[in-house]
Structures are given as C-alpha cells and as structure tokens.
Design an enzyme around this catalytic site. Structure first.
Site, mmCIF file in Angstrom:
data_model
loop_
_atom_site.group_PDB
_atom_site.id
_atom_site.type_symbol
_atom_site.label_atom_id
_atom_site.label_comp_id
_atom_site.label_asym_id
_atom_site.label_seq_id
_atom_site.Cartn_x
_atom_site.Cartn_y
_atom_site.Cartn_z
ATOM 1 N N ARG A 33 0.822 -1.216 0.000
ATOM 2 C CA ARG A 33 0.000 0.000 0.000
ATOM 3 C C ARG A 33 0.856 1.266 0.000
ATOM 4 O O ARG A 33 0.437 2.303 -0.515
ATOM 5 C CB ARG A 33 -0.946 -0.012 1.213
ATOM 6 C CG ARG A 33 -2.016 1.092 1.222
ATOM 7 C CD ARG A 33 -3.017 0.861 2.337
ATOM 8 N NE ARG A 33 -4.114 1.810 2.317
ATOM 9 C CZ ARG A 33 -4.260 2.819 3.179
ATOM 10 N NH1 ARG A 33 -3.360 2.992 4.151
ATOM 11 N NH2 ARG A 33 -5.293 3.638 3.108
ATOM 12 N N ILE A 56 -6.990 7.621 -0.841
ATOM 13 C CA ILE A 56 -6.905 6.162 -0.853
ATOM 14 C C ILE A 56 -7.743 5.700 0.329
ATOM 15 O O ILE A 56 -7.594 6.195 1.445
ATOM 16 C CB ILE A 56 -5.439 5.680 -0.740
ATOM 17 C CG1 ILE A 56 -5.360 4.153 -0.816
ATOM 18 C CG2 ILE A 56 -4.747 6.210 0.497
ATOM 19 C CD1 ILE A 56 -3.916 3.633 -0.894
ATOM 20 N N SER A 57 -8.673 4.789 0.082
ATOM 21 C CA SER A 57 -9.670 4.431 1.091
ATOM 22 C C SER A 57 -9.050 3.773 2.317
ATOM 23 O O SER A 57 -7.994 3.130 2.247
ATOM 24 C CB SER A 57 -10.720 3.488 0.492
ATOM 25 O OG SER A 57 -11.454 4.124 -0.520
ATOM 26 N N GLN A 58 -9.727 3.931 3.437
ATOM 27 C CA GLN A 58 -9.350 3.264 4.679
ATOM 28 C C GLN A 58 -9.298 1.751 4.460
ATOM 29 O O GLN A 58 -10.197 1.175 3.850
ATOM 30 C CB GLN A 58 -10.385 3.599 5.752
ATOM 31 C CG GLN A 58 -10.187 2.918 7.085
ATOM 32 C CD GLN A 58 -11.350 3.183 8.027
ATOM 33 O OE1 GLN A 58 -12.288 3.915 7.699
ATOM 34 N NE2 GLN A 58 -11.299 2.578 9.201
ATOM 35 N N PRO A 59 -8.256 1.055 4.910
ATOM 36 C CA PRO A 59 -8.153 -0.386 4.693
ATOM 37 C C PRO A 59 -9.367 -1.185 5.143
ATOM 38 O O PRO A 59 -9.766 -2.135 4.457
ATOM 39 C CB PRO A 59 -6.895 -0.761 5.493
ATOM 40 C CG PRO A 59 -6.043 0.460 5.415
ATOM 41 C CD PRO A 59 -7.014 1.615 5.508
#
Length: 236
Positions: free
Chosen positions: A59, A85-88
């Site tokens: 990531r 970038i989206s939260q995992p």
C-alpha cells in the site's frame, strides 16, 4: 488480548506475484502490515482471501513517499486532486461483500484513484475494468500497477455514473465515491447474481450493497462511511 493469527497455510486463489522486492522497512515493513491485518480481523473481516491479498499488496507505493509511514494505519490518506486512498477496513469490507466467497471473472472498479483498490481486485478476479474521471490520477495509478506486474486491468477515463457499458455485464461493481443517489445504470450492468457496493449520500453517507437476482434487487446496509463525492464529467 493476543492478536488473532492469520492462517496463510492454504494456497491463495490469486496468481503468484513477486512482491518481495517492494517490501518496505520500519513503518512500511511486513511486520507493520501484519498488525494491520490483525486489526482488520478484530474489526470483523473474515474473508481469508481478501486478507491474504491485502497483506501482500504494498500500500505504501500508492501514496506519496512522505506518507509511506502512515500507509499501514487503518485510515484514509490524500493522494492528490482532492481524492483519497480508502481506509483499509473499508476496502476489506467492500471487497469481501462483492466477492461473497465466489470466483470473480469480470469486475468494474469505479474511481481508479491511487490504483490500490484495483490492485486488490486484480488478485481476486480474472479481469478488472477501472474507470476514473481525473486523467492524471489514473495515469499515475497505471504506472504503479505496471511496476507491480498487475496486467489484468483495463482503464478508461469516464464519468463513473455511466459505468462501462461496452464491457458489461459484470460479476461485481465496486464504486469508491459517493453519488447522491443510486445510479440505475450500474445495476443494469450487473450479471444476474452480480453485486454492487457503493457509498450513497452527501453530509451523511451510508455504504450499501445490492445483489441482482432473478426476482429483483436485494439491498443491504453495510454501515456509515465517508467518501469523496462521485462527480460528473471528466478532467483531462
């Protein structure tokens, strides 16, 4: 409480990709990644294949180098052009929901963004079709994905509300930006049995899942979230 262990003894369903050369150090090391995966498990992510993929995809390559040390925290991060970038945890929940433990052949990824979600999907599906309205953002994502050797992704610059009719129907559609209301065109581009997941709303957003069946569409509520809006038009 001890962190749960991730069982990696079973062969993954995705092709073997040599990611070892992209291992980070310190806050982007494998140990840090494993802590993130343990956190996702404690938060209720149980799809082992999704967890395996998220464990190996680097990531930190999808964010600015100055933010690499934050890349394995469970938080969204800016990637430029007003996008994130989206939260995992959100990536894991959305990916697990559309997968539903079944093989995926064709998946539509709406909002290429950093390319991280496309990378996750590319290891879980035969083909990924990714659309983005901001051309420079997608070009940068393509460079990272090519570097990683992920070559089963096709790209297009397009308004996400439209989907990608020429490539439909899809087994699953994942949209990483929030429209004000559900775009009906996306449901039309699903196979029977196909699944769509996306956030909907403005000030208050909810993550919703839709499953297309022979008798209609089943709707699921997956929680409250916060995404960037799904805007119209393109920027080249």
């Amino acid at each position: 409480m001890a962190e749960p262990a991730l069982d990696l003894t079973q062969k993954p369903i995705y092709p073997t990709i040599e990611f070892e050369q992209f291992q980070g150090v310190g806050l982007s090391s494998q140990r840090t990644r494993d802590r993130l995966i343990s956190r996702l498990m404690t938060l209720g992510v149980h799809d082992a294949e999704v967890l395996k993929v998220m464990r190996v995809v680097p990531r930190h390559l999808f964010v600015d180098e100055a933010m690499a040390g934050q890349s394995y925290e469970d938080t969204a991060l800016p990637v430029g052009y007003g996008q994130t970038i989206s939260q995992p945890w959100v990536v894991a929940i959305m990916t697990s929901w559309i997968r539903a433990g079944r093989p995926l052949h064709k998946v539509l990824d709406i909002g290429t963004g950093s390319g991280y979600q496309a990378a996750i999907l590319s290891l879980l599906a035969d083909q990924v079709f990714s659309v983005e309205r901001i051309a420079p953002l997608q070009i940068r994502a393509q460079q990272v994905l090519k570097k990683l050797g992920l070559n089963n992704i096709e790209f297009d610059i397009s308004d996400g509300h439209w989907g990608w009719q020429q490539k439909a129907p899809f087994d699953a559609i994942l949209c990483a930006a929030a429209p004000d209301k559900l775009p009906e065109s996306l449901l039309e581009q699903l196979n029977e049995g196909g699944r769509l997941v996306l956030p909907i709303g403005k000030e208050v957003q909810v993550l919703k899942g839709y499953e297309k069946t022979s008798t209609g569409v089943k709707e699921s509520f997956l929680g409250e979230v916060m995404f960037v809006p799904l805007k119209t038009g393109v920027e080249v």
